[in-house]
Design a protein around this motif. Structure first.
Motif, short mmCIF file in Angstrom:
data_model
loop_
_atom_site.label_atom_id
_atom_site.label_comp_id
_atom_site.label_asym_id
_atom_site.label_seq_id
_atom_site.Cartn_x
_atom_site.Cartn_y
_atom_site.Cartn_z
N ASN A 3 5.00 -3.72 3.80
CA ASN A 3 4.93 -2.29 3.47
C ASN A 3 3.51 -1.76 3.41
N LYS A 52 -0.28 2.43 1.93
CA LYS A 52 1.17 2.37 2.03
C LYS A 52 1.63 3.69 2.63
N LYS A 53 2.17 3.61 3.85
CA LYS A 53 2.59 4.82 4.57
C LYS A 53 1.48 5.86 4.59
N ASN A 54 0.29 5.44 4.99
CA ASN A 54 -0.90 6.30 5.14
C ASN A 54 -1.45 6.83 3.83
#
Length: 325
Positions: A3, A52-54
């Protein structure tokens, strides 16, 4: 555990890095880029950023030497810098990802100097627990002498005698806007004479750092009949007043100048801080203690806080895969 994305810091992230430091649960001014980069010529920076997710979720101030990455050797403490609301399972996953990244970069070991809890705004022992799970090797311990300002012990008779000598000689303690007087007159000559070394920071570096962080780096001097006789350069954080450099002239025992100075600093100048940190009295890589220095610090009511240093193999990241049940 995929992740998280780990990248090496580059100057394009200067403001992003600093903004994260400002809003983290366990950072001090030492981790701002405009502090870390004063010694950029001495270390090969290998600081890491975890996303985490940019979204930036963690930082590791670090440098590299061959196949080892260090949580920065130019800083007093280090480790993962985390946001306020982070939870344990996230720290586990991001640190696993970080070690995996280092392993892919042909880094065999990560050495970490843990941050003492007194410097943190919230509980911060996630990394200590993870290092246990990772079978990290304990390579050093330092014995810090710290005064808890909320539960202060009485100053010893030895130190009180020094304070009384300072009063008798009409000593004055002042915050100085200039570092030159103390560094050139007392600190640099004393370190050279006693140990054959120079301060870790040069005078020009400490002056530049003070300009960058005027509320965090301050100079306090002791004067006798208008002449400087002792002083200390302080590094000041939200919770802690830390003595970075301490020195007095040859008359310090006769005048009681250092006893007088530190009684004032602890009980007046920094009475609002949670802790007053004299730093370590260790020698020989943490295995011996300067008895006289330790005795002097404990005379002000300082007691032991331990700082731990670990080395972890990066390919041990797999050991974290089955922790959470």
């Amino acid at each position: 555990m995929n992740n998280f994305t780990v990248i090496k810091y580059n100057p394009n992230y200067f403001d992003v890095w600093n903004n994260f430091i400002q809003n983290s649960k366990n950072a001090t001014f030492l981790f701002y880029r405009n502090f870390m980069e004063y010694h950029a010529d001495r270390f090969s920076d290998f600081s890491l950023m975890v996303f985490k997710k940019n979204k930036l979720v963690a930082l590791l101030p670090a440098n590299r030497n061959s196949k080892t990455v260090y949580s920065h050797q130019g800083l007093t403490y280090g480790g993962l810098i985390l946001k306020n609301d982070v939870k344990f399972n996230e720290v586990l996953e991001m640190f696993s990802s970080l070690l995996s990244f280092l392993n892919s970069e042909n880094i065999s070991h990560l050495e970490i100097k843990l941050m003492p809890a007194m410097y943190c705004n919230l509980p911060n022992d996630e990394l200590s627990y993870l290092l246990f799970l990772l079978q990290a090797e304990l390579i050093k311990k330092d014995n810090l002498s710290v005064v808890n300002q909320r539960y202060k012990l009485a100053i010893s008779n030895n130190r009180l005698e020094g304070v009384k000598r300072g009063v008798k000689h009409n000593l004055k303690v002042e915050e100085s806007k200039s570092f030159d007087e103390f560094w050139n007159t007392i600190l640099i000559p004393n370190l050279n004479k006693k140990h054959g070394v120079k301060p870790v920071h040069s005078l020009s570096e400490i002056k530049q750092l003070h300009e960058n962080f005027p509320d965090n780096i301050k100079q306090y001097n002791v004067y006798h009949e208008g002449a400087i006789v002792a002083g200390t350069t302080m590094f000041i954080t939200k919770n802690v007043a830390h003595c970075q450099y301490i020195s007095g002239n040859q008359d310090k025992n006769q005048l009681g100048s250092l006893d007088f100075l530190f009684e004032k600093l602890i009980n007046e100048f920094f009475a609002d801080k949670l802790f007053f940190d004299f730093g370590s009295s260790n020698e020989n890589h943490g295995r011996t203690i300067n008895r006289g220095l330790q005795f002097w610090k404990e005379g002000f009511g300082a007691r032991t806080v331990v700082q731990e240093f670990f080395s972890v193999k990066t390919d041990n990241y797999k050991l974290l895969n089955s922790v959470m049940k």
